[in-house]
Design a protein around this motif. Structure first.
Motif, PDB file in Angstrom:
ATOM      1  N   UNK A  25       0.630  -1.014  -0.131  1.00  0.00           N
ATOM      2  CA  UNK A  25      -0.071  -0.005   0.030  1.00  0.00           C
ATOM      3  C   UNK A  25       0.935   1.291  -0.135  1.00  0.00           C
ATOM      4  N   UNK A  40      -4.056  -8.423   7.582  1.00  0.00           N
ATOM      5  CA  UNK A  40      -4.558  -8.536   8.864  1.00  0.00           C
ATOM      6  C   UNK A  40      -5.665  -9.639   9.104  1.00  0.00           C
ATOM      7  N   UNK A  56      -6.475 -11.482  12.751  1.00  0.00           N
ATOM      8  CA  UNK A  56      -7.507 -10.685  13.276  1.00  0.00           C
ATOM      9  C   UNK A  56      -8.459 -11.897  13.674  1.00  0.00           C
ATOM     10  N   UNK A 109       1.981 -13.045  19.414  1.00  0.00           N
ATOM     11  CA  UNK A 109       1.062 -12.179  19.720  1.00  0.00           C
ATOM     12  C   UNK A 109      -0.062 -12.688  20.757  1.00  0.00           C
ATOM     13  N   UNK A 164      -0.373  -7.772  23.555  1.00  0.00           N
ATOM     14  CA  UNK A 164       0.102  -6.906  22.556  1.00  0.00           C
ATOM     15  C   UNK A 164       0.227  -5.366  23.002  1.00  0.00           C
ATOM     16  N   UNK A 197      -0.731   9.734   6.690  1.00  0.00           N
ATOM     17  CA  UNK A 197      -0.401   8.255   6.216  1.00  0.00           C
ATOM     18  C   UNK A 197       0.700   8.415   5.216  1.00  0.00           C
ATOM     19  N   UNK A 198       0.871   9.474   4.601  1.00  0.00           N
ATOM     20  CA  UNK A 198       2.175   9.453   3.661  1.00  0.00           C
ATOM     21  C   UNK A 198       3.210  10.085   4.128  1.00  0.00           C
ATOM     22  N   UNK A 240       4.225   6.893   9.240  1.00  0.00           N
ATOM     23  CA  UNK A 240       4.153   5.761   8.607  1.00  0.00           C
ATOM     24  C   UNK A 240       5.173   4.770   9.158  1.00  0.00           C
ATOM     25  N   UNK A 292       3.793   1.391  11.135  1.00  0.00           N
ATOM     26  CA  UNK A 292       4.245  -0.054  10.760  1.00  0.00           C
ATOM     27  C   UNK A 292       4.668  -0.732  11.864  1.00  0.00           C
ATOM     28  N   UNK A 310       1.611  -1.953  13.485  1.00  0.00           N
ATOM     29  CA  UNK A 310       1.330  -3.056  12.770  1.00  0.00           C
ATOM     30  C   UNK A 310       1.953  -4.424  13.098  1.00  0.00           C
ATOM     31  N   UNK A 311       3.193  -4.267  13.244  1.00  0.00           N
ATOM     32  CA  UNK A 311       4.041  -5.412  13.439  1.00  0.00           C
ATOM     33  C   UNK A 311       3.578  -6.047  14.808  1.00  0.00           C
ATOM     34  N   UNK A 312       3.046  -5.367  15.723  1.00  0.00           N
ATOM     35  CA  UNK A 312       2.826  -6.005  16.931  1.00  0.00           C
ATOM     36  C   UNK A 312       1.246  -6.504  16.837  1.00  0.00           C
ATOM     37  N   UNK A 356      -1.556  -6.831  13.751  1.00  0.00           N
ATOM     38  CA  UNK A 356      -1.540  -6.619  12.125  1.00  0.00           C
ATOM     39  C   UNK A 356      -3.049  -5.822  11.711  1.00  0.00           C
ATOM     40  N   UNK A 357      -4.004  -5.861  12.779  1.00  0.00           N
ATOM     41  CA  UNK A 357      -5.292  -5.067  12.548  1.00  0.00           C
ATOM     42  C   UNK A 357      -4.886  -3.694  12.280  1.00  0.00           C
ATOM     43  N   UNK A 407      -3.555  -1.708  10.283  1.00  0.00           N
ATOM     44  CA  UNK A 407      -3.299  -1.959   9.074  1.00  0.00           C
ATOM     45  C   UNK A 407      -3.404  -0.600   8.199  1.00  0.00           C
ATOM     46  N   UNK A 408      -2.369  -0.276   7.587  1.00  0.00           N
ATOM     47  CA  UNK A 408      -2.397   1.371   6.893  1.00  0.00           C
ATOM     48  C   UNK A 408      -3.593   1.376   5.999  1.00  0.00           C
ATOM     49  N   UNK A 409      -3.664   0.411   5.056  1.00  0.00           N
ATOM     50  CA  UNK A 409      -4.829   0.574   4.118  1.00  0.00           C
ATOM     51  C   UNK A 409      -6.115   0.653   4.572  1.00  0.00           C
ATOM     52  N   UNK A 410      -6.415   0.335   5.593  1.00  0.00           N
ATOM     53  CA  UNK A 410      -7.751   0.381   6.454  1.00  0.00           C
ATOM     54  C   UNK A 410      -8.018   2.100   7.017  1.00  0.00           C
ATOM     55  N   UNK A 428      -6.968   4.321   5.176  1.00  0.00           N
ATOM     56  CA  UNK A 428      -7.050   5.249   4.053  1.00  0.00           C
ATOM     57  C   UNK A 428      -8.374   5.844   3.833  1.00  0.00           C
TER      58      UNK A 428
END
Lengths: 513, 705
Positions: free
Chosen positions: A450, A458, A462, A488, B19, B268-269, B274, B278, B281-283, B285-286, B288-291, B293
């Motif tokens: 992205x 995810x 999730x 996790x 987490x 986000x840019x 960012x 990220x 996100x590594x901790x 994944x939910x 999530x950058x695209x979500x 957007x």
């Protein structure tokens, strides 16, 4: 004691300030019935009633019935309390009411007379239910013979207000649906069971239930915390459902003889009989006010439910047949890039190991590979909800899936993998799956890009994270995923298993399905 | 001593906690690398086993020290306080068990706080909500959103970073998940601002806020009144001091919010954000950058401040006054209910001249009357005039704030009105503390063709709020009897306080009328509810049976549903038209008073006629029987609703009155005595004292008699 024609069974919990009005309404109806030679008994069931409610009952205990009795119980359950009331009631007919509602003055008499005419398998409901108080609306009911109730699978076509032969209540006790079970609506459940037993619902013209709407009622509380579903009912066993609704399904599907009755709507407010009913109820509780129903009503509804959902369930019942299944699979919509779907592969392996096992598989999204159906073993039956219920909403399809799970696979282990369908189904009904052994197949997470950044899709984690309390075993396909998940979600290492190349080393044995 | 204490409140975060702890540990590690030490203070409040186990199994070596304590609060505020008491760091950072923070949070906030000094409270610049729903919230300094924004919403977050010394002046309140108040964090922030602390958003920091469908916030939103307890920020004096300059600036067209601009999802840019994203996100994944957007972005720069500015106006009006009694009234006009409430106010002041009264008028009304009749220590606020630009919900909000802030121990009085009932429906769960008094007058009737129904609003309000109401004051005993017949619940809350009527010291002796025959007075509005067809039927029968009798009619149609020309068709009826005052009627010159209403309470006109010495003939409807007892204080007609049948009964009563002057004299005397006993001003004052338990007034007033 005089033989009793009708026992009115009222359940009381914390309705102190409403009891006097409810009893005034019942007294009005009992007096009217007795003038017509009908003997009426009142049975009050005080379930963990607070002192104020007990006092209110004592203060307002009526003397215009042929017999009055009260019992105190410690259920914390409306359904069980109604059963207790039924157990001590003496009438030939039982009439159920909640402690804060009113009925039309003619209800007992007209229901009794209708029961005489219609015979012992008739279940009687008022023609109208008028919600009043915090909210105003009306529901017009139609008898089962003029309006199909096949939609009972996704909605309740009647109400808690029912009058029927005592034999029904003996054969079909109310269920306990405490808020913690995830289930609700003991009345809907009861009416399903009654339908399964061959009872038919009839509307009594000229009568009404005035259904009090409270800002913080038990109903609203249960709406917030439950799944909005009833416990499993025998009605939804394919054999029973196909028997009960065969005629309805034929009429609906052929569009023959299926003209929906016309609702009268607000026109009922101009009907002289109902104006009289309103005037007498208004004298008891001014909140029953005709103008509110005309100008402040949320709507005028009927019990004509969504036939399509019921018809789809009927078709699904035909597809799955009448025998129970041993294993259940919730299939994802296939795997991208031609990869083999791990759930389908697991199904194949299990079928090889257990050729007699009957497998029921649900699919609720297009199977993406080659536009072909998933390659299932011969012992599997596929219910493609996406195709079968193409005119239904996802929420309706989920309910049908739940009903089939409960009816055809009461205790079967469930196999799934993270997918939009499984996620939606688990989020909504996960609490109802707690008794099942659940295996989740966990493919490696996709990497996505992205804006030039690569990140992990995810959805897999999730799903696992949200439902880890329900999932008994996770079959992963690479060590990296196992380690990432365990990192996790520490302390639950025993749930993850690494699939061997053949896929059968860690797949469940027969004891787990 | 650690530089920063991370105070973590835990309850039932279960598997999410690992987490969260990883995220906090990463932030502590990063801070440590930058020379900043962090301790973890974890407070377990009624935790479930999974949460406890998750805490104990986690690697917490990143923290300089770890303190874990268990408490039994069942409430977030006291749990944070317990953690703060254990904290030894120079600064406190609050945290919750299911949220993550950007790894630079501790380091950035510590440096920011060191620059700003101990009066600064810091919040993250962004909240990225994730999980069940996604959104981005952007935060700004107090000077940018202005303190005004704290009235209607919380423009900051529950995750705050502040100097330890703040705890000497402020703790979190205990706001449980109940039907009452909510949001201990909003309340804390308001109090901090009131104490002179300034809020600042620390650039390039993010809170990752896990949204669940049944989280504490959602539960609080569902069942509470969605307002905070009384805060010192909203005391009129403090509010004028803190918020006044901002209100003035905005009024002058210099809204500071116009100078600030949000970044929105453009972050986000931004490589810095960012990277933070990220790492989180590594901790989990939910995150999530695209979500993010397509997620909703919002900030408080555009918050609606009209209620806050309106409240400032109210604060200016009330000044530093505190009030003992608050009346929520729709308006003030010349109706019976208005007169009644006005008399209550005067009686309260008569009992205690120092009593301070606030009157909030909450419905649009062209011209309030009788304002000049209010006692001098009475402040009235017409919300539609003072805050015309506010909608009803905003009026309700500023009323609540005002009552919380300057009438904390006051009694709340309300009568049946859209304003009062709406206010109660919204804030009822917290109004019990104000010992609310509801004035209950006879219910109206609604007519639908041939059907007349009881208007439900008065009784329904009582029915639904009886537990919260402290007292129900009725102007006649019939209301009490009817209400109790329907409720049979909490009967001691009802009090009958008859309306006040100025009565002459003694009953006038009858003097010759000067009119031929037997003349009856009829005074009312010429509307259908007054049963004018019955009146005409009475006239017709009377002409036949008692030709010397006449009926003198005063009044005018208000609903235009009666043609007054019809009176001319009956020779024994004389229509006099409208009238200015009862005194103009010279009532004492008539032989009797005729009343034909289809329903009523105790109408003032009956008392006025009794005061004038007329014997009264009236129907047994509504509360009239409470005043007119048949052949004792009048002639009470049992009506059937059929005009001809009822006319016959009226004429029979008129004939008996005309034929028996002793009866007429007895009932008028007894009616006068009853009116004196119940309605005389002294009795009214005694009644008010009794209703409100003003015990000291009783002997004083009794002596005055």
């Amino acid at each position: 004691m005089t033989s009793i024609d009708v026992s009115v069974i009222i359940t009381l919990h914390r309705e102190a300030k409403y009891v006097a009005r409810t009893l005034a309404s019942l007294s009005d109806a009992a007096t009217f019935a007795r003038q017509r030679g009908i003997t009426v008994e009142l049975v009050a069931v005080l379930d963990r009633a607070d002192d104020a409610t007990k006092q209110a009952w004592q203060n307002a205990r009526p003397n215009c019935f042929d017999n009055v009795q009260s019992i105190e119980v410690d259920n914390g359950s409306l359904g069980l309390s109604r059963n207790n009331g039924c157990a001590v009631a003496n009438g030939e007919l039982f009439d159920l009411i909640d402690g804060d509602d009113l009925i039309s003055y003619n209800w007992i008499a007209y229901a009794f007379e209708a029961a005489r005419q219609l015979g012992p398998t008739a279940a009687l409901v008022p023609r109208f239910s008028f919600g009043f108080g915090a909210d105003y609306y009306s529901v017009e009911y139609f008898s089962q013979d003029v309006s199909s109730t096949i939609g009972i699978v996704t909605g309740h076509p009647y109400t808690m207000k029912i009058c029927a032969s005592r034999t029904l209540f003996a054969a079909c006790p109310y269920a306990e649906v405490s808020l913690t079970t995830g289930y609700a609506y003991e009345d809907w459940h009861f009416n399903c069971n009654a339908t399964a037993l061959g009872y038919r619902f009839f509307v009594v013209d000229g009568t009404a239930l005035f259904y009090r709407q409270r800002a913080n009622s038990l109903y609203r509380q249960s709406m917030r915390t439950s799944t909005g579903q009833i416990p499993p009912s025998p009605l939804f066993q394919p054999r029973t459902f196909l028997n009960v609704f065969a005629d309805d399904a034929e009429r609906i599907s052929l569009r023959r003889e299926h003209t929906r009755p016309v609702a009268i709507g607000t026109g009922i407010l101009d009907d002289p009989v109902y104006r009289d009913v309103f005037a007498r109820a208004n004298a008891i509780d001014p909140a029953v006010e005709i103008g509110r129903f005309r100008w402040k009503s949320r709507g005028n509804f009927t019990n004509q439910l969504h036939d399509e959902a019921g018809l789809t369930y009927y078709r699904a019942c035909e597809a799955v047949g009448v025998h129970p299944y041993d294993l259940v699979f919730l299939l994802p919509g296939g795997m991208p890039n031609g990869r083999q779907c791990p759930v389908v592969r697991a199904m194949q392996v299990l079928a090889q190991h257990n050729p007699q096992a009957r497998i029921l598989a649900f699919l609720d999204q297009p199977w993406i590979r080659d536009r072909e159906p998933p390659p299932l073993p011969g012992s599997a039956t596929l219910v493609d909800l996406h195709v079968l219920g193409s005119s239904l909403s996802a929420e309706q399809r989920d309910v049908l899936c739940l009903k089939l799970l409960q009816a055809c696979t009461p205790a079967a282990p469930l196999h799934c993998s993270p997918s939009d369908f499984a996620q939606r189904f688990f989020r909504r009904f996960g609490v109802l799956l707690a008794d099942r052994y659940i295996t989740c197949y966990r493919p490696p997470d996709e990497k996505r890009t992205w804006n030039g950044v690569t990140f992990t899709d995810p959805r897999g984690f999730e799903f696992v994270s949200e439902h880890i309390g329900l999932i008994d075993r996770i079959i992963a396909f690479d060590q990296e995923t196992v380690e990432a998940d365990r990192y996790r979600l520490p302390g639950l290492d025993h749930k993850w298993h690494l699939d061997a190349e053949t896929g059968n080393r860690t797949l469940p044995g027969r004891q787990h399905g | 001593m650690p530089d920063v204490s991370l105070v973590l409140a835990l309850h039932r975060e279960g598997h999410n906690l690992a987490r969260t702890l990883r995220s906090l540990a990463e932030a502590a590690c990063f801070a440590a690398v930058c020379g900043i030490s962090t301790e973890l203070v974890a407070v377990l409040d009624r935790p479930d086993p999974i949460t406890e186990s998750a805490l104990r199994n986690c690697d917490l070596s990143a923290f300089m020290s770890v303190r874990i304590t268990s408490v039994d609060n069942g409430s977030l505020g006291p749990t944070r306080n317990d953690g703060c008491r254990l904290a030894e760091g120079a600064y406190i950072l609050t945290a919750d068990g299911d949220d993550l923070i950007s790894f630079n949070t501790i380091e950035r906030m510590f440096r920011h706080a060191e620059r700003l000094g101990p009066q600064a409270v810091l919040v993250p610049e962004f909240i990225f909500a994730f999980g069940a729903a996604y959104h981005i919230a952007e935060y700004f300094d107090l000077d940018q959103v202005t303190p005004l924004s704290l009235l209607a919403d919380n423009p900051f977050t529950s995750r705050v970073f502040f100097h330890h010394s703040l705890l000497e002046r402020l703790t979190y309140s205990d706001v449980r998940i109940t039907q009452g108040y909510a949001y201990e964090d909003w309340h804390f922030n308001c109090n901090a601002v009131a104490l002179g602390y300034t809020f600042h958003a620390t650039a390039e920091t993010i809170l990752f806020y896990r949204k669940s469908s049944d989280g504490l916030l959602q539960q609080g939103n569902q069942i509470s009144i969605r307002q905070i307890p009384s805060s010192m920020l909203f005391s009129p004096e403090r509010y004028r001091q803190v918020c006044g300059p901002w209100a003035d600036r905005i009024a002058a067209g210099a809204d500071p919010r116009a100078m600030a601009a949000g970044k929105g999802n453009s972050v986000l840019r931004d490589p810095v954000y960012l990277e933070l994203l990220l790492a989180a996100h590594a901790i989990d994944p939910a995150i999530s950058p695209d979500r993010f957007e397509t997620a909703t972005c919002f900030n408080y720069l555009g918050a609606d401040l009209t209620a806050a500015i309106g409240y400032h106006r109210l604060c200016t009006i009330v000044g530093d006054r505190q009030f003992d009694e608050v009346f929520l009234l729709p308006f003030l006009t010349t109706g019976g209910a208005d007169r009644y409430v006005l008399n209550v106010i005067h009686a309260l002041v008569a009992h205690d001249p120092a009593r301070r009264i606030l009157i909030l008028l909450g419905e649009r009304f062209a011209r309030h009357t009788w304002l000049e009749r209010l006692p001098p220590n009475c402040v009235h606020i017409d919300l539609f005039t003072v805050c015309a630009e506010l909608d009803p919900a905003q009026h309700d909000l500023i009323c609540l704030k005002l009552i919380q802030s300057c009438a904390a121990n006051a009694r709340l009085h309300l009568r049946s009105s859209e304003f009062g009932q709406r206010f109660f429906a919204r804030f009822g769960p917290v109004l019990g503390a104000y010992r609310p008094v509801f004035y209950r007058f006879s219910d109206g009737r609604n007519t639908y063709g041939d059907m007349t129904l009881v208007e439900p609003s008065g009784f329904h309000f009582v029915s639904e709020n009886i537990e919260t109401l402290d007292r129900i004051v009725c102007d006649n005993a019939r209301i009490l009897a009817d209400d109790q017949a329907r409720l049979r619940f909490m009967p001691t809350k009802w009090h009958v306080l008859y309306s006040m009527m100025e009565l002459p010291g003694r009953l006038e002796e009858r003097s010759p009328t000067g009119r031929p025959g037997f003349s009856l007075l009829w005074v009312s509005r010429l509307d259908a509810e007054k049963r004018l067809e019955l009146l005409m039927a009475v006239a017709r029968r009377l002409r036949a049976q008692l030709p010397t009798a006449s009926i003198h009619v005063y009044g005018q149609p208000t609903l235009n549903d009666f043609d007054v020309a019809r009176f001319a068709s009956e020779t024994n009826v004389r229509y006099h038209g409208a009238f200015e005052s009862i005194a103009d009627l010279r009532a004492s010159g008539y032989d009797g008073f005729l009343y034909t209403s289809s329903f009523d309470g105790i109408p003032t006109v009956l008392l006025e006629m009794i005061a004038a010495g007329l014997p009264v003939i009236a129907p047994d409807v509504g509360a009239i029987g409470d005043l007119i007892r048949d052949r004792e204080t009048g002639l009470l007609i049992t009506t059937t609703g059929d005009d001809e049948e009822d006319a016959a009964r009226y004429v029979h009563a008129i004939a008996s009155l005309a034929a028996d002057s002793a009866l007429a004299d007895r009932i008028r005397r007894q009616a006068f005595a009853l009116a004196q006993e119940r309605h005389a001003p002294e009795q009214f004052k005694l009644g008010v004292a009794k209703v409100f338990g003003l015990t000291s007034a009783v002997p004083q007033l009794a002596a005055a008699q």
